[in-house]
Write an enzyme that holds these catalytic residues in place. Structure first.
Site, PDB file in Angstrom:
ATOM      1  N   CYS A  39       0.861  -1.166   0.000  1.00 33.94           N
ATOM      2  CA  CYS A  39       0.000   0.000   0.000  1.00 33.94           C
ATOM      3  C   CYS A  39       0.908   1.229   0.000  1.00 33.94           C
ATOM      4  CB  CYS A  39      -0.924   0.090   1.197  1.00 33.94           C
ATOM      5  SG  CYS A  39      -1.951  -1.353   1.428  1.00 33.94           S
ATOM      6  N   ARG A  68       3.038   0.159  -5.416  1.00 32.19           N
ATOM      7  CA  ARG A  68       2.954  -0.498  -4.111  1.00 32.19           C
ATOM      8  C   ARG A  68       1.645  -1.256  -3.916  1.00 32.19           C
ATOM      9  NH1 ARG A  68       6.821   1.941  -0.599  1.00 32.19           N
ATOM     10  NH2 ARG A  68       5.739   1.077   1.173  1.00 32.19           N
ATOM     11  N   TRP A 113      -3.160  -2.482  -1.508  1.00 33.35           N
ATOM     12  CA  TRP A 113      -2.917  -3.880  -1.856  1.00 33.35           C
ATOM     13  C   TRP A 113      -3.623  -4.666  -0.766  1.00 33.35           C
ATOM     14  CZ3 TRP A 113      -0.385  -8.131   0.373  1.00 33.35           C
ATOM     15  CH2 TRP A 113      -0.183  -9.215  -0.492  1.00 33.35           C
ATOM     16  N   ASN A 169      -0.831   2.014   6.059  1.00 29.44           N
ATOM     17  CA  ASN A 169      -0.043   1.002   5.353  1.00 29.44           C
ATOM     18  C   ASN A 169       0.532   0.076   6.415  1.00 29.44           C
ATOM     19  OD1 ASN A 169       1.837  -0.424   3.844  1.00 29.44           O
ATOM     20  ND2 ASN A 169       3.306   1.257   3.795  1.00 29.44           N
ATOM     21  N   GLY A 170       0.266  -1.216   6.320  1.00 28.89           N
ATOM     22  CA  GLY A 170       0.766  -2.160   7.320  1.00 28.89           C
ATOM     23  C   GLY A 170      -0.336  -3.130   7.709  1.00 28.89           C
ATOM     24  N   GLU A 214      13.922 -18.428 -11.026  1.00 31.02           N
ATOM     25  CA  GLU A 214      13.579 -17.068 -11.448  1.00 31.02           C
ATOM     26  C   GLU A 214      12.720 -17.102 -12.714  1.00 31.02           C
ATOM     27  OE1 GLU A 214      13.503 -14.329 -10.130  1.00 31.02           O
ATOM     28  OE2 GLU A 214      13.478 -12.855 -11.725  1.00 31.02           O
ATOM     29  N   LYS A 242       8.977 -15.559 -12.932  1.00 26.29           N
ATOM     30  CA  LYS A 242       8.570 -14.555 -13.930  1.00 26.29           C
ATOM     31  C   LYS A 242       7.323 -15.038 -14.667  1.00 26.29           C
ATOM     32  CE  LYS A 242      10.222 -11.838 -12.795  1.00 26.29           C
ATOM     33  NZ  LYS A 242      11.212 -11.514 -11.820  1.00 26.29           N
ATOM     34  N   GLU A 276       4.181 -14.949 -12.348  1.00 24.23           N
ATOM     35  CA  GLU A 276       3.726 -13.585 -12.059  1.00 24.23           C
ATOM     36  C   GLU A 276       2.996 -12.979 -13.240  1.00 24.23           C
ATOM     37  OE1 GLU A 276       6.725 -11.027  -9.536  1.00 24.23           O
ATOM     38  OE2 GLU A 276       7.765 -12.048 -11.136  1.00 24.23           O
ATOM     39  N   HIS A 315      12.917 -37.797  -8.890  1.00 19.18           N
ATOM     40  CA  HIS A 315      12.541 -38.123  -7.514  1.00 19.18           C
ATOM     41  C   HIS A 315      11.089 -37.745  -7.212  1.00 19.18           C
ATOM     42  CE1 HIS A 315      16.592 -39.311  -6.533  1.00 19.18           C
ATOM     43  NE2 HIS A 315      17.007 -38.233  -7.168  1.00 19.18           N
ATOM     44  N   LYS A 362       4.744  -3.780  -6.048  1.00 18.11           N
ATOM     45  CA  LYS A 362       6.190  -3.682  -6.275  1.00 18.11           C
ATOM     46  C   LYS A 362       6.972  -3.761  -4.977  1.00 18.11           C
ATOM     47  CE  LYS A 362       9.798  -3.021  -8.870  1.00 18.11           C
ATOM     48  NZ  LYS A 362      10.253  -4.269  -9.514  1.00 18.11           N
TER      49      LYS A 362
HETATM   50  C1  F6R Z   1       9.418 -10.686  -8.471  1.00 15.48           C
HETATM   51  C2  F6R Z   1       9.693  -9.651  -7.489  1.00 15.48           C
HETATM   52  C3  F6R Z   1       9.568 -10.004  -6.052  1.00 15.48           C
HETATM   53  C4  F6R Z   1      10.612  -9.240  -5.225  1.00 15.48           C
HETATM   54  C5  F6R Z   1      10.369  -9.483  -3.730  1.00 15.48           C
HETATM   55  C6  F6R Z   1      11.436  -8.803  -2.883  1.00 15.48           C
HETATM   56  O1  F6R Z   1       9.513 -10.212  -9.781  1.00 15.48           O
HETATM   57  O2  F6R Z   1       9.988  -8.543  -7.833  1.00 15.48           O
HETATM   58  O3  F6R Z   1       9.649 -11.371  -5.836  1.00 15.48           O
HETATM   59  O4  F6R Z   1      11.881  -9.671  -5.595  1.00 15.48           O
HETATM   60  O5  F6R Z   1       9.116  -8.988  -3.380  1.00 15.48           O
HETATM   61  O6  F6R Z   1      11.456  -7.435  -3.102  1.00 15.48           O
HETATM   62  P1  F6R Z   1      12.744  -6.564  -2.832  1.00 15.48           P
HETATM   63  O7  F6R Z   1      13.804  -7.010  -3.760  1.00 15.48           O
HETATM   64  O8  F6R Z   1      12.301  -5.153  -3.070  1.00 15.48           O
HETATM   65  O9  F6R Z   1      13.128  -6.815  -1.394  1.00 15.48           O
END
Ligand code: F6R
Length: 601
Positions: free
Chosen positions: A2, A27, A75, A99-100, A477, A481, A484, A500, A596
């Site tokens: 948020c 956010r 969020w 926020n929290g 990773e 990707k 997401e 396994h 984000k």
């Molecule tokens: C995936 C992504 C998230 C962040 C995670 C940690 O694309 O961006 O998995 O990597 O939320 O965020 P940071 O790096 O800001 O601590």
């Protein structure tokens, strides 16, 4: 997560709130809302979805002089993304944005009487508790103090009330909050710097436990009931606007920027035969025998890559943990461990709390981060900036690349510091490092091929990304990707583990992306892939060597260093995931349910 903003201005409250929310939209973007007090008139607007919907709701409304306002982009944590659950939440005369997470909200709600609650949120308890306390103390500050004393959890709170209509009450614990000051005495709050750039000249970064109020005449800050003075820092006035520059999405632009920003990450740090980190004071490394890395999500994957590099290249023991797990496992920590956090935002709640645990245990800390002045950087003994520039796409691309480059450089730096690497070996790595920006350049032929290929991978019952060694975190990773962006189930797996259990899933509707390095265990992963092909799995092989058995094949260059293969394959899995999402019509920059910056536990 948020994002919250607030301000007291002579004329531009609405403009600041809307522009500020747009800056914070990364956010969270489930819903948004704002409330403005002009004298005793309140104007409240809420909308589901992105800020543009709120802007449409506000329509022609304008403020006409001095006013006070607070706003929020959500969020969802408690309750669905509906207008009722959107902030600001209202009592009879007061409004709050938060926020929290308030952990004891259910108890407070019960005590106050559930009938007055309209939303399903934890936040609404704060505003009712404040008004309840106001009826007892008949003094807004005392009522606010009593309110935050009763809250358990994490919060950045802004509260306005008609009982004091020129004032914003605020409190911070565990979620970021910055106070900004303009030349003409306007005052602003925001969850991060970006809404403040161009508006505030100076800022104060609030600390946990800070609370107080601001009005045109005064700024009052307290911590543990003691009055305190905040230090102020200058804020740059030039907004580095993150524009799409002709790309369809921020993610696409950021993916294409990886070549450039990887050079920036290396500037001044990569020398002919050694790595220099001016940021690192040698005292930080004294007595260090082991490294403990903590991070979340994509940053955790960068940490996993580092665990291979630090052990193999620097011969230093290293363990990596997901921050949310580390926090509650009663970790055994010793002072010969260097505690390394990795984060794009520097505001990830779990990573921050993990760092606090390590600090309490007396460990020295190093943070690898993309956002200067962020909470993690401020809490760490030392930090190394990744220099990726603003990353707007919710799915991380260039931040990950620069994290891995910093961690690779850190392995070389420590290897030399510990005398564990020969000059020839070090030079070989440095040559590869310097070649990385070229490998990260997106080739139009590869992008076009992946765009075409993506149409064949839109159905099925899921994906496996498989790899070994450093290509295993890359597989994780790649799978993250894809999940997401496309909302298709995907898993990253060490390819040797498939037999396994997971191989039971193999049939023509199981898609497997195999990351086949020439430099590391090529024959092993080839056999692992052949086992899947024998069971009719649909496969995409990525390799420098021609591989005829897979359904699809992407050829990379023949590099003599595995990290170069790593980065070339990284770009491929990023493009592949993005193009599948485009075909599925998904929002590439703001995938559903995500944010984000994850500032809640
Ligand atoms: C995936 C992504 C998230 C962040 C995670 C940690 O694309 O961006 O998995 O990597 O939320 O965020 P940071 O790096 O800001 O601590």
């Amino acid at each position: 997560m948020c994002g919250i903003v607030g301000c007291i201005t002579k004329e531009s409250t609405l403009e600041f709130l809307i522009d500020g929310l747009k800056e914070l939209e990364y956010r969270g973007y489930d819903s948004a809302g704002l409330v403005i007090l002009e004298a005793n008139n309140s104007h409240i607007y809420k909308a589901i979805g992105k800020i543009v919907n709120l802007e449409n709701k506000v329509g022609d409304f304008k403020t006409s002089g001095f006013s006070v306002g607070i706003a929020h982009t959500r969020w969802a944590t408690h309750g669905k993304p509906t207008e009722i659950n959107a902030h600001p939440h209202s009592g009879e005369i007061s409004y709050i944005v938060h926020n929290g997470i308030i952990e004891n909200y259910a108890d407070i709600k019960k005590e106050l009487g559930e009938e007055k609650f309209v939303s399903q949120t934890d936040t609404e308890t704060i505003v009712h508790l404040f008004e309840h306390n106001l009826s007892i103390y008949e003094n807004s500050l005392k009522a606010f103090e009593a309110t935050i004393e009763a809250l358990e959890g994490a919060y950045a709170i802004l509260l306005i009330t008609k009982s004091q209509n020129d004032t914003i009450y605020f409190a911070k614990k565990g979620s970021p909050l910055i106070l900004g000051y303009s030349d003409n005495k306007d005052l602003f709050f925001a969850s991060s710097e970006s809404p403040l750039i161009g508006k505030a000249k100076e800022v104060s970064y609030l600390e946990d436990g800070d609370y107080g109020y601001i009005s045109p005449k005064t700024v009052k800050i307290y911590n543990q009931k003691e009055s305190k003075t905040l230090s102020k820092t200058k804020l740059p006035s030039n907004k580095q606007f993150a524009q799409k520059d002709g790309f369809r999405f921020f993610m696409e632009k950021e993916l294409y920027e990886q070549s450039l920003v990887s050079s920036d990450t290396m500037i001044g740090r990569v020398k002919d035969d050694y790595i220099a980190f001016d940021e690192i004071d040698i005292a930080l490394l004294e007595g260090i025998k082991e490294i403990k890395i903590c991070a979340c999500g994509t940053s955790y994957h960068a940490g996993l890559v580092a665990s291979y590099l630090l052990q193999r290249v620097a011969k230093i023991r290293c363990s990596v943990e997901i921050a949310s797990e580390f926090r509650y496992k009663e970790p055994l920590l010793s002072k010969d461990m260097l505690f390394v956090t990795i984060s794009q935002s520097g505001e990830t709640a779990d990573t921050i709390e993990a760092l606090k645990i390590a600090k309490l245990a007396g460990l020295k800390s190093l943070c690898i981060c993309n956002v200067d002045n962020s909470t993690l950087i401020r809490l760490s003994d030392t930090s190394i900036l990744t220099r990726a520039g603003i990353e707007k796409g919710v799915a991380s691309t260039k931040a990950f690349t620069t994290q891995v480059i910093v961690l690779w450089m850190l392995s070389l730096y420590l290897a030399k510091h510990k005398n564990n690497i020969s000059t020839d070996e070090l030079k070989k790595h440095i040559k590869a490092l310097l070649h990385t920006p070229r490998v990260l350049k997106v080739k139009s032929t590869t992008h076009e091929k992946l765009t075409r290929l993506s149409k064949r991978y839109l159905h099925g019952h899921g994906f496996f990304f498989i790899g070994r060694d450093i290509f295993y975190p890359l597989a994780l990773e790649g799978a993250l990707k894809l999940k997401e962006l496309s909302y298709i189930h995907a898993e990253g797996y060490p390819s040797g583990e498939m037999k396994h259990g997971p191989i039971a899933l193999a049939d023509s509707e199981l898609f497997t992306v195999a990351l086949m390095s020439k430099n590391i265990l090529y024959d092993k992963i080839k056999s692992n892939l052949e086992e899947l092909i024998a069971r009719d799995a649909t496969t995409l092989a990525i390799s420098p060597y021609k591989f005829d058995l897979s359904d699809d094949f992407i050829q990379i260059e023949e590099h003599d260093h595995e990290m170069l293969e790593f980065f070339e394959m990284l770009v491929i899995v990023q493009l592949f995931s993005m193009e599948i999402a485009v075909r599925l019509g998904n929002d590439v920059d703001m995938p559903r349910n995500l944010a984000k910056s994850v500032t809640v536990e």
